[in-house]
Design a protein around this motif. Structure first.
Motif, PDB file in Angstrom:
ATOM      1  N   SER A  44     -66.013 -54.807 -22.746  1.00 35.23           N
ATOM      2  CA  SER A  44     -67.116 -53.908 -22.405  1.00 35.23           C
ATOM      3  C   SER A  44     -66.676 -52.870 -21.391  1.00 35.23           C
ATOM      4  CB  SER A  44     -68.293 -54.709 -21.839  1.00 35.23           C
ATOM      5  OG  SER A  44     -68.854 -55.516 -22.850  1.00 35.23           O
ATOM      6  N   ALA A  45     -65.857 -53.300 -20.433  1.00 36.17           N
ATOM      7  CA  ALA A  45     -65.357 -52.354 -19.432  1.00 36.17           C
ATOM      8  C   ALA A  45     -64.495 -51.282 -20.090  1.00 36.17           C
ATOM      9  CB  ALA A  45     -64.557 -53.093 -18.357  1.00 36.17           C
ATOM     10  N   LEU A  46     -63.675 -51.690 -21.041  1.00 34.76           N
ATOM     11  CA  LEU A  46     -62.830 -50.718 -21.740  1.00 34.76           C
ATOM     12  C   LEU A  46     -63.683 -49.673 -22.455  1.00 34.76           C
ATOM     13  CD1 LEU A  46     -60.150 -49.646 -22.822  1.00 34.76           C
ATOM     14  CD2 LEU A  46     -60.282 -51.369 -24.636  1.00 34.76           C
ATOM     15  N   LEU A  47     -64.733 -50.129 -23.122  1.00 33.58           N
ATOM     16  CA  LEU A  47     -65.605 -49.199 -23.854  1.00 33.58           C
ATOM     17  C   LEU A  47     -66.343 -48.249 -22.919  1.00 33.58           C
ATOM     18  CD1 LEU A  47     -67.084 -51.658 -26.508  1.00 33.58           C
ATOM     19  CD2 LEU A  47     -65.324 -49.903 -26.853  1.00 33.58           C
ATOM     20  N   ARG A  48     -66.554 -48.672 -21.669  1.00 28.70           N
ATOM     21  CA  ARG A  48     -67.304 -47.860 -20.706  1.00 28.70           C
ATOM     22  C   ARG A  48     -66.420 -47.414 -19.538  1.00 28.70           C
ATOM     23  NH1 ARG A  48     -70.048 -52.092 -22.580  1.00 28.70           N
ATOM     24  NH2 ARG A  48     -72.217 -51.903 -23.207  1.00 28.70           N
ATOM     25  N   TRP A  49     -65.106 -47.371 -19.736  1.00 30.09           N
ATOM     26  CA  TRP A  49     -64.199 -47.154 -18.619  1.00 30.09           C
ATOM     27  C   TRP A  49     -64.444 -45.849 -17.878  1.00 30.09           C
ATOM     28  CZ3 TRP A  49     -62.210 -50.066 -15.372  1.00 30.09           C
ATOM     29  CH2 TRP A  49     -61.254 -49.612 -14.477  1.00 30.09           C
ATOM     30  N   ARG A  50     -64.876 -44.828 -18.572  1.00 26.18           N
ATOM     31  CA  ARG A  50     -65.132 -43.550 -17.870  1.00 26.18           C
ATOM     32  C   ARG A  50     -66.173 -43.742 -16.771  1.00 26.18           C
ATOM     33  NH1 ARG A  50     -63.716 -38.458 -20.805  1.00 26.18           N
ATOM     34  NH2 ARG A  50     -62.560 -39.150 -22.626  1.00 26.18           N
ATOM     35  N   VAL A  51     -67.131 -44.620 -17.007  1.00 23.98           N
ATOM     36  CA  VAL A  51     -68.169 -44.887 -15.995  1.00 23.98           C
ATOM     37  C   VAL A  51     -67.705 -46.001 -15.060  1.00 23.98           C
ATOM     38  CG1 VAL A  51     -70.542 -45.690 -15.658  1.00 23.98           C
ATOM     39  CG2 VAL A  51     -70.014 -44.110 -17.523  1.00 23.98           C
ATOM     40  N   VAL A  52     -67.308 -47.137 -15.634  1.00 26.02           N
ATOM     41  CA  VAL A  52     -66.938 -48.315 -14.837  1.00 26.02           C
ATOM     42  C   VAL A  52     -65.754 -48.011 -13.929  1.00 26.02           C
ATOM     43  CG1 VAL A  52     -66.109 -50.705 -14.961  1.00 26.02           C
ATOM     44  CG2 VAL A  52     -67.885 -49.914 -16.536  1.00 26.02           C
ATOM     45  N   GLY A  53     -64.792 -47.260 -14.417  1.00 28.58           N
ATOM     46  CA  GLY A  53     -63.616 -46.920 -13.617  1.00 28.58           C
ATOM     47  C   GLY A  53     -63.950 -46.121 -12.370  1.00 28.58           C
ATOM     48  N   GLY A  54     -65.084 -45.464 -12.359  1.00 27.54           N
ATOM     49  CA  GLY A  54     -65.508 -44.693 -11.191  1.00 27.54           C
ATOM     50  C   GLY A  54     -66.320 -45.497 -10.193  1.00 27.54           C
ATOM     51  N   TYR A  55     -66.669 -46.732 -10.521  1.00 30.46           N
ATOM     52  CA  TYR A  55     -67.435 -47.575  -9.597  1.00 30.46           C
ATOM     53  C   TYR A  55     -66.596 -47.905  -8.373  1.00 30.46           C
ATOM     54  CZ  TYR A  55     -70.924 -48.490 -13.266  1.00 30.46           C
ATOM     55  OH  TYR A  55     -71.897 -48.382 -14.223  1.00 30.46           O
TER      56      TYR A  55
END
Length: 164
Positions: free
Chosen positions: A37-48
């Motif tokens: 799930s993190a991979l699919l949303r990495w653009r958002v999650v990576g900025g957390y």
């Protein structure tokens, strides 16, 4: 953990996977699912501020959901009681299943729906959203393929002629 900002997913994964798997060994599938799930949303999650915390939270929630779902399934099965006993499976049945598995899925599904579930050709067509002619064609090809699979090997010499 602000050092995660600007890192690629691969770097994040390498740095945190072992720690989270160790922490959540019992929830390993949930951890892997959370990383997906993190991979699919990495653009958002990576900025957390702390992507690891996000993965950990998602993993815990999914593991808890899985546990609850499993408990509900167990309770439902207990209410139903033991399944009825089934008659023993004969060699012919095993041969038929083995032959069916060798057929393309499209032929197998029409054969099973028509002959095992005893659905009319029109009903099979409706369920599979196919034209009736397509179902009839698949049935004919499937029957021919099954007959070929199930026929005894004509070329093989029988035992009596080899022992003579």
């Amino acid at each position: 953990m602000s050092q995660d900002r600007g890192r690629s997913f691969e770097e994040f994964f390498a740095a945190t996977y072992g720690r989270l798997v160790g922490l959540l060994f019992a929830f390993l599938d949930a951890v892997q699912d959370a990383f997906a799930s993190a991979l699919l949303r990495w653009r958002v999650v990576g900025g957390y501020h702390d992507p690891e915390a996000w993965v950990r939270t998602v993993a815990f929630r999914r593991a808890i959901d899985h546990h609850r779902r499993s408990a509900r399934q167990r309770r439902a099965l207990l209410r139903l009681g033991p399944p009825p006993s089934l008659p023993p499976v004969g060699a012919e049945h095993v041969d038929l299943v083995r032959a069916l598995r060798k057929l393309p899925v499209a032929q197998r599904e029409v054969l099973v729906l028509h002959y095992v579930a005893e659905l009319a050709v029109e009903r099979v067509a409706a369920e599979l959203r196919l034209p009736v002619g397509t179902v009839k064609s698949r049935l004919a090809r499937g029957r021919a393929a099954l007959a070929h699979q199930l026929q005894p090997d004509v070329d093989a010499p029988d035992e009596e002629s080899t022992n003579a």
